[in-house]
Design a protein around this motif. Structure first.
Motif, PDB file in Angstrom:
ATOM      1  N   MET A   1       0.845  -1.179   0.000  1.00 55.59           N
ATOM      2  CA  MET A   1       0.000   0.000   0.000  1.00 55.59           C
ATOM      3  C   MET A   1       0.887   1.238   0.000  1.00 55.59           C
ATOM      4  N   PRO A   2       0.659   2.134  -0.947  1.00 52.53           N
ATOM      5  CA  PRO A   2       1.497   3.332  -1.018  1.00 52.53           C
ATOM      6  C   PRO A   2       1.201   4.281   0.149  1.00 52.53           C
ATOM      7  N   PRO A   3       2.193   5.095   0.505  1.00 53.42           N
ATOM      8  CA  PRO A   3       1.963   6.063   1.583  1.00 53.42           C
ATOM      9  C   PRO A   3       0.950   7.110   1.148  1.00 53.42           C
ATOM     10  N   PRO A   4       0.296   7.761   2.109  1.00 52.87           N
ATOM     11  CA  PRO A   4      -0.684   8.788   1.748  1.00 52.87           C
ATOM     12  C   PRO A   4      -0.004   9.937   0.991  1.00 52.87           C
ATOM     13  N   SER A   5      -0.749  10.527   0.076  1.00 55.95           N
ATOM     14  CA  SER A   5      -0.214  11.579  -0.777  1.00 55.95           C
ATOM     15  C   SER A   5      -0.811  12.931  -0.404  1.00 55.95           C
ATOM     16  N   LEU A   6       0.009  13.966  -0.487  1.00 54.70           N
ATOM     17  CA  LEU A   6      -0.461  15.328  -0.262  1.00 54.70           C
ATOM     18  C   LEU A   6      -0.925  15.993  -1.545  1.00 54.70           C
ATOM     19  N   ALA A   7      -0.767  15.300  -2.668  1.00 56.80           N
ATOM     20  CA  ALA A   7      -1.092  15.879  -3.970  1.00 56.80           C
ATOM     21  C   ALA A   7      -2.525  16.398  -4.058  1.00 56.80           C
ATOM     22  N   PRO A   8      -3.549  15.625  -3.663  1.00 58.98           N
ATOM     23  CA  PRO A   8      -4.911  16.169  -3.768  1.00 58.98           C
ATOM     24  C   PRO A   8      -5.102  17.439  -2.939  1.00 58.98           C
ATOM     25  N   PHE A   9      -4.498  17.484  -1.764  1.00 60.24           N
ATOM     26  CA  PHE A   9      -4.592  18.665  -0.899  1.00 60.24           C
ATOM     27  C   PHE A   9      -3.969  19.877  -1.583  1.00 60.24           C
ATOM     28  N   ILE A  10      -2.807  19.682  -2.202  1.00 60.62           N
ATOM     29  CA  ILE A  10      -2.087  20.783  -2.848  1.00 60.62           C
ATOM     30  C   ILE A  10      -2.800  21.232  -4.119  1.00 60.62           C
ATOM     31  N   ILE A  11      -3.309  20.300  -4.896  1.00 61.42           N
ATOM     32  CA  ILE A  11      -3.972  20.636  -6.162  1.00 61.42           C
ATOM     33  C   ILE A  11      -5.243  21.449  -5.930  1.00 61.42           C
ATOM     34  N   LYS A  12      -5.937  21.207  -4.813  1.00 61.49           N
ATOM     35  CA  LYS A  12      -7.171  21.949  -4.518  1.00 61.49           C
ATOM     36  C   LYS A  12      -6.895  23.402  -4.142  1.00 61.49           C
ATOM     37  N   ARG A  13      -5.669  23.723  -3.811  1.00 55.43           N
ATOM     38  CA  ARG A  13      -5.310  25.078  -3.408  1.00 55.43           C
ATOM     39  C   ARG A  13      -4.331  25.667  -4.417  1.00 55.43           C
ATOM     40  N   PRO A  14      -4.843  26.466  -5.378  1.00 57.28           N
ATOM     41  CA  PRO A  14      -3.993  26.997  -6.450  1.00 57.28           C
ATOM     42  C   PRO A  14      -2.802  27.814  -5.941  1.00 57.28           C
ATOM     43  N   TRP A  15      -2.979  28.564  -4.875  1.00 57.40           N
ATOM     44  CA  TRP A  15      -1.885  29.376  -4.346  1.00 57.40           C
ATOM     45  C   TRP A  15      -0.744  28.486  -3.849  1.00 57.40           C
ATOM     46  N   LEU A  16      -1.097  27.364  -3.243  1.00 60.14           N
ATOM     47  CA  LEU A  16      -0.085  26.432  -2.753  1.00 60.14           C
ATOM     48  C   LEU A  16       0.588  25.706  -3.922  1.00 60.14           C
ATOM     49  N   LEU A  17      -0.202  25.365  -4.930  1.00 60.54           N
ATOM     50  CA  LEU A  17       0.338  24.719  -6.126  1.00 60.54           C
ATOM     51  C   LEU A  17       1.342  25.636  -6.831  1.00 60.54           C
TER      52      LEU A  17
END
Length: 124
Positions: free
Chosen positions: A1-17
């Motif tokens: 099982m892969p580790p949890p990803s922060l990608a969805p969290f970052i993608i939802k916030r354009p300023w953070l992306l």
């Protein structure tokens, strides 16, 4: 099982992306695989059964290109050389080609397991 990803969290916030995108580009360039002509998905380990199945599903051209890139990178590594700068993998060429297949296979396995453990309840 892969580790949890922060990608969805970052993608939802354009300023953070926008803030993290240059850092990600610097990291990808510093990793060195592009200087050997590799793509990020070429680095996925083939020891997993799911990855092996995904490799079998690749079109012949993509499979050949992958093997060529890996063999060339091994040869360059053994000779302690890098490709000329005009042959480095460009960021726009470094697109996922194996990851989506692996994800699709994992979803198929989960669905198969769910169907195999399905219990039928009879109503009287």
């Amino acid at each position: 099982m892969p580790p949890p990803s922060l990608a969805p969290f970052i993608i939802k916030r354009p300023w953070l992306l926008n803030m993290l995108k240059p850092v990600a580009q610097l990291y990808a360039n510093a990793a060195g695989y592009r200087q050997l002509g590799l793509r990020a998905d070429d680095l996925i380990s083939e020891e997993n059964e799911t990855v092996l199945q995904a490799l079998k599903r690749l079109p012949p051209k993509q499979s050949y290109d992958r093997i060529f890139r890996i063999r060339r990178a091994v040869q360059l590594s053994l000779s302690h050389k890098l490709l000329p700068k005009n042959e480095w993998t460009k960021p726009e060429e470094d697109v996922p080609y194996l990851g989506p297949l692996v994800e699709q296979l994992e979803n198929e396995i989960k669905e198969r397991e769910a169907l195999d453990t399905l219990e039928v309840v009879k109503k009287h």
